[in-house]
Design a protein around this motif. Structure first.
Motif, PDB file in Angstrom:
ATOM      1  N   VAL A   1      -5.658   9.969   2.751  1.00 54.44           N
ATOM      2  CA  VAL A   1      -5.054  11.138   2.116  1.00 54.44           C
ATOM      3  C   VAL A   1      -5.804  12.374   2.577  1.00 54.44           C
ATOM      4  O   VAL A   1      -7.022  12.478   2.395  1.00 54.44           O
ATOM      5  CB  VAL A   1      -5.119  11.039   0.576  1.00 54.44           C
ATOM      6  N   ASP A   2      -5.094  13.301   3.197  1.00 46.39           N
ATOM      7  CA  ASP A   2      -5.691  14.564   3.644  1.00 46.39           C
ATOM      8  C   ASP A   2      -5.610  15.550   2.476  1.00 46.39           C
ATOM      9  O   ASP A   2      -4.656  16.332   2.356  1.00 46.39           O
ATOM     10  CB  ASP A   2      -4.930  15.089   4.863  1.00 46.39           C
ATOM     11  N   ALA A   3      -6.620  15.504   1.620  1.00 50.77           N
ATOM     12  CA  ALA A   3      -6.588  16.292   0.389  1.00 50.77           C
ATOM     13  C   ALA A   3      -6.582  17.791   0.666  1.00 50.77           C
ATOM     14  O   ALA A   3      -5.907  18.565  -0.028  1.00 50.77           O
ATOM     15  CB  ALA A   3      -7.766  15.923  -0.503  1.00 50.77           C
ATOM     16  N   GLY A   4      -7.319  18.235   1.683  1.00 49.61           N
ATOM     17  CA  GLY A   4      -7.377  19.662   1.989  1.00 49.61           C
ATOM     18  C   GLY A   4      -6.028  20.217   2.412  1.00 49.61           C
ATOM     19  O   GLY A   4      -5.579  21.254   1.914  1.00 49.61           O
ATOM     20  N   SER A   5      -5.365  19.515   3.332  1.00 53.79           N
ATOM     21  CA  SER A   5      -4.043  19.968   3.774  1.00 53.79           C
ATOM     22  C   SER A   5      -3.029  19.870   2.652  1.00 53.79           C
ATOM     23  O   SER A   5      -2.145  20.726   2.515  1.00 53.79           O
ATOM     24  CB  SER A   5      -3.582  19.133   4.971  1.00 53.79           C
TER      25      SER A   5
ATOM     26  N   GLN B   1       5.338  13.998   3.685  1.00 54.70           N
ATOM     27  CA  GLN B   1       4.591  14.810   4.638  1.00 54.70           C
ATOM     28  C   GLN B   1       3.212  14.234   4.951  1.00 54.70           C
ATOM     29  O   GLN B   1       2.770  14.264   6.115  1.00 54.70           O
ATOM     30  CB  GLN B   1       4.437  16.231   4.094  1.00 54.70           C
ATOM     31  N   TYR B   2       2.539  13.679   3.933  1.00 54.39           N
ATOM     32  CA  TYR B   2       1.144  13.290   4.124  1.00 54.39           C
ATOM     33  C   TYR B   2       0.895  11.779   4.088  1.00 54.39           C
ATOM     34  O   TYR B   2      -0.198  11.335   4.438  1.00 54.39           O
ATOM     35  CB  TYR B   2       0.271  13.970   3.063  1.00 54.39           C
ATOM     36  N   LEU B   3       1.881  11.001   3.646  1.00 56.74           N
ATOM     37  CA  LEU B   3       1.705   9.550   3.623  1.00 56.74           C
ATOM     38  C   LEU B   3       2.731   8.918   4.568  1.00 56.74           C
ATOM     39  O   LEU B   3       2.567   9.003   5.771  1.00 56.74           O
ATOM     40  CB  LEU B   3       1.838   9.041   2.184  1.00 56.74           C
ATOM     41  N   THR B   4       3.759   8.287   4.024  1.00 53.71           N
ATOM     42  CA  THR B   4       4.807   7.685   4.851  1.00 53.71           C
ATOM     43  C   THR B   4       6.156   7.908   4.176  1.00 53.71           C
ATOM     44  O   THR B   4       6.203   8.192   2.979  1.00 53.71           O
ATOM     45  CB  THR B   4       4.594   6.169   5.012  1.00 53.71           C
ATOM     46  N   PRO B   5       7.258   7.747   4.916  1.00 51.05           N
ATOM     47  CA  PRO B   5       8.572   7.851   4.265  1.00 51.05           C
ATOM     48  C   PRO B   5       8.732   6.862   3.107  1.00 51.05           C
ATOM     49  O   PRO B   5       9.356   7.196   2.095  1.00 51.05           O
ATOM     50  CB  PRO B   5       9.553   7.546   5.404  1.00 51.05           C
ATOM     51  N   GLU B   6       8.174   5.653   3.243  1.00 49.28           N
ATOM     52  CA  GLU B   6       8.257   4.663   2.163  1.00 49.28           C
ATOM     53  C   GLU B   6       7.524   5.137   0.920  1.00 49.28           C
ATOM     54  O   GLU B   6       7.955   4.872  -0.207  1.00 49.28           O
ATOM     55  CB  GLU B   6       7.679   3.320   2.626  1.00 49.28           C
ATOM     56  N   SER B   7       6.433   5.870   1.106  1.00 42.76           N
ATOM     57  CA  SER B   7       5.661   6.369  -0.029  1.00 42.76           C
ATOM     58  C   SER B   7       6.428   7.405  -0.845  1.00 42.76           C
ATOM     59  O   SER B   7       6.097   7.661  -2.007  1.00 42.76           O
ATOM     60  CB  SER B   7       4.338   6.978   0.457  1.00 42.76           C
ATOM     61  N   ALA B   8       7.426   8.013  -0.224  1.00 41.48           N
ATOM     62  CA  ALA B   8       8.226   9.014  -0.935  1.00 41.48           C
ATOM     63  C   ALA B   8       9.255   8.375  -1.859  1.00 41.48           C
ATOM     64  O   ALA B   8       9.807   9.050  -2.733  1.00 41.48           O
ATOM     65  CB  ALA B   8       8.934   9.922   0.070  1.00 41.48           C
ATOM     66  N   LEU B   9       9.510   7.079  -1.686  1.00 39.81           N
ATOM     67  CA  LEU B   9      10.559   6.417  -2.466  1.00 39.81           C
ATOM     68  C   LEU B   9      10.300   6.423  -3.974  1.00 39.81           C
ATOM     69  O   LEU B   9      11.218   6.704  -4.746  1.00 39.81           O
ATOM     70  CB  LEU B   9      10.751   4.991  -1.957  1.00 39.81           C
TER      71      LEU B   9
ATOM     72  N   PRO C   1       0.789  -1.236   0.000  1.00 42.93           N
ATOM     73  CA  PRO C   1       0.000   0.000   0.000  1.00 42.93           C
ATOM     74  C   PRO C   1       0.821   1.286   0.000  1.00 42.93           C
ATOM     75  O   PRO C   1       0.516   2.215  -0.748  1.00 42.93           O
ATOM     76  CB  PRO C   1      -0.832  -0.123   1.284  1.00 42.93           C
ATOM     77  N   ALA C   2       1.866   1.363   0.830  1.00 43.61           N
ATOM     78  CA  ALA C   2       2.652   2.602   0.917  1.00 43.61           C
ATOM     79  C   ALA C   2       3.334   2.915  -0.411  1.00 43.61           C
ATOM     80  O   ALA C   2       3.342   4.064  -0.867  1.00 43.61           O
ATOM     81  CB  ALA C   2       3.686   2.504   2.032  1.00 43.61           C
ATOM     82  N   LEU C   3       3.903   1.897  -1.050  1.00 44.50           N
ATOM     83  CA  LEU C   3       4.587   2.121  -2.329  1.00 44.50           C
ATOM     84  C   LEU C   3       3.584   2.405  -3.439  1.00 44.50           C
ATOM     85  O   LEU C   3       3.840   3.235  -4.315  1.00 44.50           O
ATOM     86  CB  LEU C   3       5.444   0.900  -2.682  1.00 44.50           C
ATOM     87  N   ALA C   4       2.440   1.715  -3.427  1.00 40.47           N
ATOM     88  CA  ALA C   4       1.410   1.964  -4.434  1.00 40.47           C
ATOM     89  C   ALA C   4       0.914   3.405  -4.349  1.00 40.47           C
ATOM     90  O   ALA C   4       0.768   4.096  -5.369  1.00 40.47           O
ATOM     91  CB  ALA C   4       0.254   0.992  -4.242  1.00 40.47           C
ATOM     92  N   ALA C   5       0.661   3.872  -3.130  1.00 45.52           N
ATOM     93  CA  ALA C   5       0.207   5.252  -2.962  1.00 45.52           C
ATOM     94  C   ALA C   5       1.263   6.235  -3.461  1.00 45.52           C
ATOM     95  O   ALA C   5       0.935   7.267  -4.066  1.00 45.52           O
ATOM     96  CB  ALA C   5      -0.108   5.521  -1.486  1.00 45.52           C
ATOM     97  N   GLY C   6       2.547   5.907  -3.251  1.00 38.75           N
ATOM     98  CA  GLY C   6       3.615   6.781  -3.725  1.00 38.75           C
ATOM     99  C   GLY C   6       3.699   6.836  -5.233  1.00 38.75           C
ATOM    100  O   GLY C   6       3.904   7.911  -5.817  1.00 38.75           O
ATOM    101  N   VAL C   7       3.547   5.691  -5.900  1.00 38.17           N
ATOM    102  CA  VAL C   7       3.565   5.656  -7.367  1.00 38.17           C
ATOM    103  C   VAL C   7       2.393   6.462  -7.923  1.00 38.17           C
ATOM    104  O   VAL C   7       2.541   7.246  -8.875  1.00 38.17           O
ATOM    105  CB  VAL C   7       3.518   4.200  -7.869  1.00 38.17           C
ATOM    106  N   ILE C   8       1.229   6.286  -7.333  1.00 34.49           N
ATOM    107  CA  ILE C   8       0.045   7.011  -7.800  1.00 34.49           C
ATOM    108  C   ILE C   8       0.225   8.506  -7.597  1.00 34.49           C
ATOM    109  O   ILE C   8      -0.137   9.323  -8.469  1.00 34.49           O
ATOM    110  CB  ILE C   8      -1.209   6.505  -7.062  1.00 34.49           C
ATOM    111  N   LEU C   9       0.804   8.908  -6.464  1.00 34.55           N
ATOM    112  CA  LEU C   9       0.999  10.328  -6.199  1.00 34.55           C
ATOM    113  C   LEU C   9       1.942  10.956  -7.223  1.00 34.55           C
ATOM    114  O   LEU C   9       1.737  12.101  -7.641  1.00 34.55           O
ATOM    115  CB  LEU C   9       1.536  10.526  -4.784  1.00 34.55           C
ATOM    116  N   VAL C  10       2.958  10.220  -7.645  1.00 33.29           N
ATOM    117  CA  VAL C  10       3.822  10.714  -8.722  1.00 33.29           C
ATOM    118  C   VAL C  10       2.978  11.031  -9.959  1.00 33.29           C
ATOM    119  O   VAL C  10       3.144  12.075 -10.604  1.00 33.29           O
ATOM    120  CB  VAL C  10       4.913   9.684  -9.073  1.00 33.29           C
TER     121      VAL C  10
END
Length: 328
Positions: free
Chosen positions: A165-169, A283-291, A104-113
């Motif tokens: 995901v805190d979309a507003g922030s 900032q909004y997910l996890t350090p792993e999501s930033a990878l 999940p953390a890596l998937a969310a990071g790829v999607i955020l890119v």
């Protein structure tokens, strides 16, 4: 960034070409160092957002009224490129994550890119690829200005399937990191054009240094996950980026844009503001999501330079033919 090329490249263009060529090497060296000695760079995390603001301020400094006027003069290719940017890349991020079965953390990071706007290096790569550089600048500008609205909404919709995901922030942060610095850069360029013109050759190097520090900060906080899942993330990034190029080119071809505009659209869609993605993920997910954002920052410059070199070689046998008549 880089303006329409001439027979003799300007100092800004030469500096940008050198910077985009050396950038992957510098950032790769920084990333390796961060993996080997992560504790040495843990104090860099608070610098991520300010450095992203510096990069966006630099982008604002490079923009001129003619760049923005292109949106009015040639709205159709700009709209096609921006729609492709925010439709293709977020959905590709979700699809690649599902196909590879990413955690999940890596998937969310790829999607955020995929949900972020186009990368500033795309303008230089479009120039190297003999694309439509003015169109590239316009697409990057418009996608960046739309990011405070579209990036959080798309991230909430797709990355929110994997983690909260805190979309507003996130929207507030993008306003601070992206929109405000870009507008400030535009204002400084308008009121102090002579000073800015003297500084332009140095701006690519400022961006390179800033994004390198951002990646080092992100990687140092994710050293463990790199050692355990680095190859999987790299595979996801390569697929995401490569399919973005292909589908971006296909979308432009579908609407019968000229070859130069097709190349630019492919580059704009495939190259993301992955530094922004890494900062938001941390900032909004996890350090792993930033990878994924950190790895994308390296890879899309390597692949973009390679794609530009391929198109330039392909043009060589038909260099006497007008760009609109070159082989597709």
């Amino acid at each position: 960034m880089t303006k329409t090329p001439s027979a003799q490249p300007s100092a800004e263009e030469r500096s940008a070409r050198i910077a985009v060529t050396l950038f992957p090497l510098l950032i790769l060296a920084g990333g390796v160092l961060a993996v080997l000695t992560p504790n040495a760079f843990t104090g860099l995390a608070p610098l991520i957002n300010p450095l992203l603001g510096v990069i966006m301020f630099g982008m604002g400094l490079t923009l001129t009224p003619p760049d923005l006027a292109l949106v009015v003069r040639r709205p159709i290719p700009v709209v096609i490129g921006v729609l492709a940017q925010f439709a293709i890349m977020p959905l590709l991020g979700w699809l690649v994550s599902a196909l590879l079965g990413l955690p999940p953390a890596l998937a969310a990071g790829v999607i955020l890119v995929g949900c972020c706007p186009g990368g500033t290096a795309s303008n230089v790569v479009s120039y190297l690829a003999r694309g439509d550089v003015a169109l590239s600048v316009a697409m990057t500008s418009v996608s960046t200005l739309l990011a405070p609205l579209l990036t959080p909404v798309l991230a909430l919709w797709l990355a929110g399937r994997y983690m909260p995901v805190d979309a507003g922030s996130m929207a507030g942060s993008i306003l601070q990191i992206v929109l405000v610095p870009v507008l400030l850069g535009l204002a400084v360029r308008f009121f102090l054009p002579g000073l800015v013109n003297r500084c332009l050759p140095a701006l690519p190097w400022v961006s390179v240094a800033a994004i390198t520090v951002v990646v080092v900060a992100v990687v140092s906080g994710s050293a463990g996950i790199i050692l355990s899942a680095g190859l999987l993330v790299l595979a996801a990034v390569i697929l995401h980026n490569g399919l973005g190029y292909a589908l971006g080119y296909g979308a432009a071809r579908l609407f019968h844009l000229p070859v130069a505009a097709r190349r630019t659209t492919a580059i704009e869609v495939g190259m993301q503001n992955s530094g922004l993605a890494a900062g938001l993920a941390r900032q909004y997910l996890t350090p792993e999501s930033a990878l994924p954002g950190a790895i994308f920052s390296v890879w899309h410059n390597v692949s973009g330079a390679a794609l530009a070199a391929y198109w330039r070689r392909r043009d060589a046998p038909t260099s006497a033919v007008q760009p609109s008549q070159r082989a597709r």
